[in-house]
Design an enzyme around this catalytic site. Structure first.
Site, mmCIF file in Angstrom:
data_model
loop_
_atom_site.group_PDB
_atom_site.id
_atom_site.type_symbol
_atom_site.label_atom_id
_atom_site.label_comp_id
_atom_site.label_asym_id
_atom_site.label_seq_id
_atom_site.Cartn_x
_atom_site.Cartn_y
_atom_site.Cartn_z
ATOM 1 C CB ALA B 202 -0.908 0.025 1.224
ATOM 2 C CG ASP B 203 2.019 3.659 -2.928
ATOM 3 O OD1 ASP B 203 1.698 2.634 -3.548
ATOM 4 O OD2 ASP B 203 3.151 4.179 -3.008
#
Lengths: 316, 316
Positions: B202-203
């Site tokens: 995930a960013d």
């Protein structure tokens, strides 16, 4: 290299036409054997595309009938054979235009008033994959000529990039407003912008409507369903294989790893990694809104009726 | 080029550490201004990655406190600042190992007995994207070291091919049984072979669990749902941005067309075609089975509790 199921059949037959030189074949039996051998080879070379098999069956029946008919000379046999191939080519172009118009009407029937449509397509189904005009790209061309096409999105179509190379080329050439997206972006696109319909081609459609087409088609059908986007398959009636009840009977060709690991001579994948490279996938009928043919647009479940009544059965 | 949200934060901070040379900064105020300016620039350069912002906020608070504290000399201020960056790096590696173990347990909790698992991952989340070990790839490494990993499938991750280049490299290097697939093949793969779980990085994760990650993640989540495959996000707690309620507030970076139209200097798209190239997409929380963090695995709806109780709130 020739690709696109209809083009494979057309070019396969045309290459055969070139090979059947008048000066070489003066014996009817040898001509028949040559035609039969070459056509069976062409069919075995691309097992997923049913058009080639149908065209081959028709031409093999023809040469067998001509061979048996004692009133036909070797010269006449060649002429009739080449004439049959020419007729196939002309019919293919006429069928594509009929597919284009039927598909445009089907898509527009879901739109209110004069509203414009946005279409997504996958792989290449245009003049570079057919005898001319195209199947799914024929629908797009018809919508464009009706002035109802706002925008086309075409996928890259990894690993061989037919969308980025060929469809994009045809769309730029025809000045159709278009944008290229990666195969992974279709879902993000459907969330970001309203897409009216997906229109793709087919390598082979089973009697129940299950459709084999370029790898990635099934995934687009899944995400179209999730986003409530119409999903159409555009294909000539000859792509429908009434000899198989469902997609389970379709043999999927697997292609060399190099097609994925390299772009031209440039390696894009880490050395040593295995690759899985199926050329096609099967989209189940329940994800397909309609199948656009030159005889009209059918829901997948309507296809079987054509088999039962035989009225439009291509082999009858 | 540095990529991977955790690595961006770590390398951003380390590069700052290198720049803060003892001989140049002898004035506390100038040191503070320099740190603040550089960190704000690093945050603005990659708006989707929240880790950089959290790391920057923490370091800016630290230099401000040190600047105000009259008992701290410029030399001590630099030393404490560099020590804080070093601690961050060590914590990142420890967190990754904790994520790997928590994720492996979560995936195995769905499996009966000693059965082996097959995992699909997207983009790169390994030692090349983090300080070490990896997030999603950390889960894969933990499953492998437990002897429970049958096979990993990694996507190419167009257009920048992080999966084909980096993840494939790490998997080959670690001798983990792995196969590369195109982004378009995930659905066909899920039909052809049983996949136990998708694990991605995930960013940025919003308070409600909506997750921004590499473009294509959302599409994999949609098709995982369709095929009944578990879908996990693996990310350090610092990737959770409790300042935004949902994914609607996440700014998606769009990247240059050339990244899609070319591979190195080789053009792969027809000249003249427009390209749409979003770097990330947002996967809605309802498609996510669980979010694997160093503090355990949470369902998306459980994240908000952490905000309310504040017990594990990273800013408290």
């Amino acid at each position: 290299m020739v690709r696109g199921a209809p083009a494979i059949a057309i070019v396969g037959c045309l290459s055969l036409a070139v090979e059947i030189q008048p000066e070489v074949f003066t014996d009817k039996k040898i001509l028949r054997q040559e035609v039969e051998g070459k056509l069976n080879y062409l069919v075995s070379a691309r097992p997923t595309a049913v058009n080639m098999k149908l065209a081959a069956d028709e031409l093999i029946s023809l040469v067998n009938a001509l061979d048996k008919d004692e009133l036909v000379s070797a010269e006449q046999m060649k002429k009739k054979f080449l004439g049959a191939i020419e007729t196939m080519l002309e019919k293919d172009i006429a069928d594509n235009r009929a597919i284009g118009d039927a598909g445009a009407n089907a898509v527009l029937s879901h739109c209110s008033g004069d509203s414009m449509v946005r279409i997504l397509t996958h792989c290449n189904t245009g003049t570079l994959a057919t005898a001319g005009y195209g199947t799914a790209l024929g629908v797009i061309r018809s919508l464009h000529s009706l002035g109802r096409l706002e925008h086309v999105y075409c996928t890259e179509t990894r690993p061989y990039n037919q969308g980025a190379r060929l469809t994009a080329y045809e769309l730029v050439h025809d000045k159709i407003p278009a944008t290229l997206v990666c195969d992974s972006m279709v879902s993000a696109l459907m969330r970001a912008r309203s897409i009216t319909a997906v229109v793709v081609g087919a390598d082979r459609v089973a009697t129940n409507g299950d459709t084999a087409n370029k790898i990635g088609t099934y995934q687009i059908a899944v995400v179209a369903k999730h986003h409530g986007v119409l999903f159409y398959v555009a294909a000539p009636f000859t792509s429908i294989d009434f000899s198989i009840p469902s997609g389970e009977h379709i043999v999927i060709e697997e292609r060399p790893e190099r097609e994925m690991s390299h772009v031209a001579d440039h390696r894009i994948a880490a050395p040593g990694i295995n690759c899985w490279n199926p050329a096609f996938d099967v989209t189940p009928a329940n994800l397909i809104t309609g199948i656009i043919t030159e005889k009209g647009v059918f829901s997948p479940s309507e296809l079987a009726k054509h088999l039962k009544t035989g009225s439009d059965y291509p082999h009858s």
